[in-house]
Scaffold this motif. Structure first.
Motif, PDB file in Angstrom:
ATOM      1  N   ILE A 159       0.864  -1.186   0.000  1.00  0.00           N
ATOM      2  CA  ILE A 159       0.000   0.000   0.000  1.00  0.00           C
ATOM      3  C   ILE A 159       0.892   1.225   0.000  1.00  0.00           C
ATOM      4  CG2 ILE A 159      -1.757   1.295   1.250  1.00  0.00           C
ATOM      5  CD1 ILE A 159      -2.618  -1.317   2.529  1.00  0.00           C
ATOM      6  N   SER A 160       0.812   2.009  -1.017  1.00  0.00           N
ATOM      7  CA  SER A 160       1.658   3.196  -1.095  1.00  0.00           C
ATOM      8  C   SER A 160       1.053   4.332  -0.280  1.00  0.00           C
ATOM      9  CB  SER A 160       1.839   3.627  -2.544  1.00  0.00           C
ATOM     10  OG  SER A 160       0.621   4.077  -3.060  1.00  0.00           O
ATOM     11  N   SER A 161       1.879   5.288   0.051  1.00  0.00           N
ATOM     12  CA  SER A 161       1.419   6.406   0.867  1.00  0.00           C
ATOM     13  C   SER A 161       0.373   7.247   0.144  1.00  0.00           C
ATOM     14  CB  SER A 161       2.599   7.278   1.274  1.00  0.00           C
ATOM     15  OG  SER A 161       3.227   7.788   0.130  1.00  0.00           O
ATOM     16  N   LYS A 162       0.344   7.202  -1.183  1.00  0.00           N
ATOM     17  CA  LYS A 162      -0.658   7.994  -1.890  1.00  0.00           C
ATOM     18  C   LYS A 162      -2.051   7.373  -1.793  1.00  0.00           C
ATOM     19  CE  LYS A 162       0.590   5.997  -6.313  1.00  0.00           C
ATOM     20  NZ  LYS A 162       1.171   6.259  -7.606  1.00  0.00           N
ATOM     21  N   ASN A 163      -2.169   6.155  -1.278  1.00  0.00           N
ATOM     22  CA  ASN A 163      -3.465   5.526  -1.076  1.00  0.00           C
ATOM     23  C   ASN A 163      -4.063   5.821   0.298  1.00  0.00           C
ATOM     24  OD1 ASN A 163      -3.461   4.359  -3.614  1.00  0.00           O
ATOM     25  ND2 ASN A 163      -2.511   2.487  -2.889  1.00  0.00           N
ATOM     26  N   VAL A 164      -3.312   6.500   1.143  1.00  0.00           N
ATOM     27  CA  VAL A 164      -3.778   6.836   2.478  1.00  0.00           C
ATOM     28  C   VAL A 164      -4.551   8.144   2.412  1.00  0.00           C
ATOM     29  CG1 VAL A 164      -3.073   7.409   4.822  1.00  0.00           C
ATOM     30  CG2 VAL A 164      -1.857   5.634   3.568  1.00  0.00           C
ATOM     31  N   PHE A 165      -5.752   8.144   2.964  1.00  0.00           N
ATOM     32  CA  PHE A 165      -6.579   9.347   2.969  1.00  0.00           C
ATOM     33  C   PHE A 165      -5.937  10.402   3.860  1.00  0.00           C
ATOM     34  CE2 PHE A 165     -10.030  11.887   4.773  1.00  0.00           C
ATOM     35  CZ  PHE A 165     -10.552  12.409   3.610  1.00  0.00           C
TER      36      PHE A 165
ATOM     37  N   PHE B  45      -5.139   6.132  10.277  1.00  0.00           N
ATOM     38  CA  PHE B  45      -4.163   5.387  11.060  1.00  0.00           C
ATOM     39  C   PHE B  45      -3.479   4.361  10.186  1.00  0.00           C
ATOM     40  CE2 PHE B  45      -7.002   6.535  14.676  1.00  0.00           C
ATOM     41  CZ  PHE B  45      -6.061   7.277  15.365  1.00  0.00           C
ATOM     42  N   ARG B  46      -2.211   4.123  10.470  1.00  0.00           N
ATOM     43  CA  ARG B  46      -1.444   3.093   9.788  1.00  0.00           C
ATOM     44  C   ARG B  46      -0.964   2.084  10.825  1.00  0.00           C
ATOM     45  NH1 ARG B  46       2.798   6.973   6.926  1.00  0.00           N
ATOM     46  NH2 ARG B  46       3.031   7.412   9.109  1.00  0.00           N
ATOM     47  N   LEU B  47      -0.513   0.952  10.388  1.00  0.00           N
ATOM     48  CA  LEU B  47      -0.012  -0.066  11.317  1.00  0.00           C
ATOM     49  C   LEU B  47       1.158   0.460  12.143  1.00  0.00           C
ATOM     50  CD1 LEU B  47      -0.177  -3.323   9.187  1.00  0.00           C
ATOM     51  CD2 LEU B  47      -1.674  -2.612  11.037  1.00  0.00           C
ATOM     52  N   GLU B  48       1.953   1.341  11.572  1.00  0.00           N
ATOM     53  CA  GLU B  48       3.084   1.897  12.307  1.00  0.00           C
ATOM     54  C   GLU B  48       2.629   2.753  13.497  1.00  0.00           C
ATOM     55  OE1 GLU B  48       3.042   3.009   8.735  1.00  0.00           O
ATOM     56  OE2 GLU B  48       3.784   1.004   8.334  1.00  0.00           O
ATOM     57  N   ASP B  49       1.390   3.201  13.489  1.00  0.00           N
ATOM     58  CA  ASP B  49       0.859   4.050  14.556  1.00  0.00           C
ATOM     59  C   ASP B  49       0.374   3.253  15.767  1.00  0.00           C
ATOM     60  OD1 ASP B  49       1.230   6.239  12.873  1.00  0.00           O
ATOM     61  OD2 ASP B  49      -0.782   6.040  12.041  1.00  0.00           O
TER      62      ASP B  49
END
Length: 53
Positions: free
Chosen positions: A12-18, A30-34
């Motif tokens: 999942i690229s960062s450009k797919n994150v809202f 939120f991402r898994l790293e969070d």
């Protein structure tokens, strides 16, 4: 027939994150790293003293 199945989080690229970019703050999903930081936040007294389990 093509399959577009995501098999791992890394794909999942960062450009797919809202994301919403404002002047002083950036809001994003939120991402898994969070996860670890979010868990640590929920253990702080400001949260545990005022919110139920």
């Amino acid at each position: 027939m093509s399959k577009s199945k995501i098999t791992s989080y890394e794909e999942i690229s960062s450009k797919n994150v809202f994301t919403i970019d404002c002047k002083d703050i950036v809001l994003r999903e939120f991402r898994l790293e969070d996860l670890d930081e979010l868990y640590d936040l929920t253990l702080q007294p400001e949260i545990t003293d005022y919110l139920p389990d």
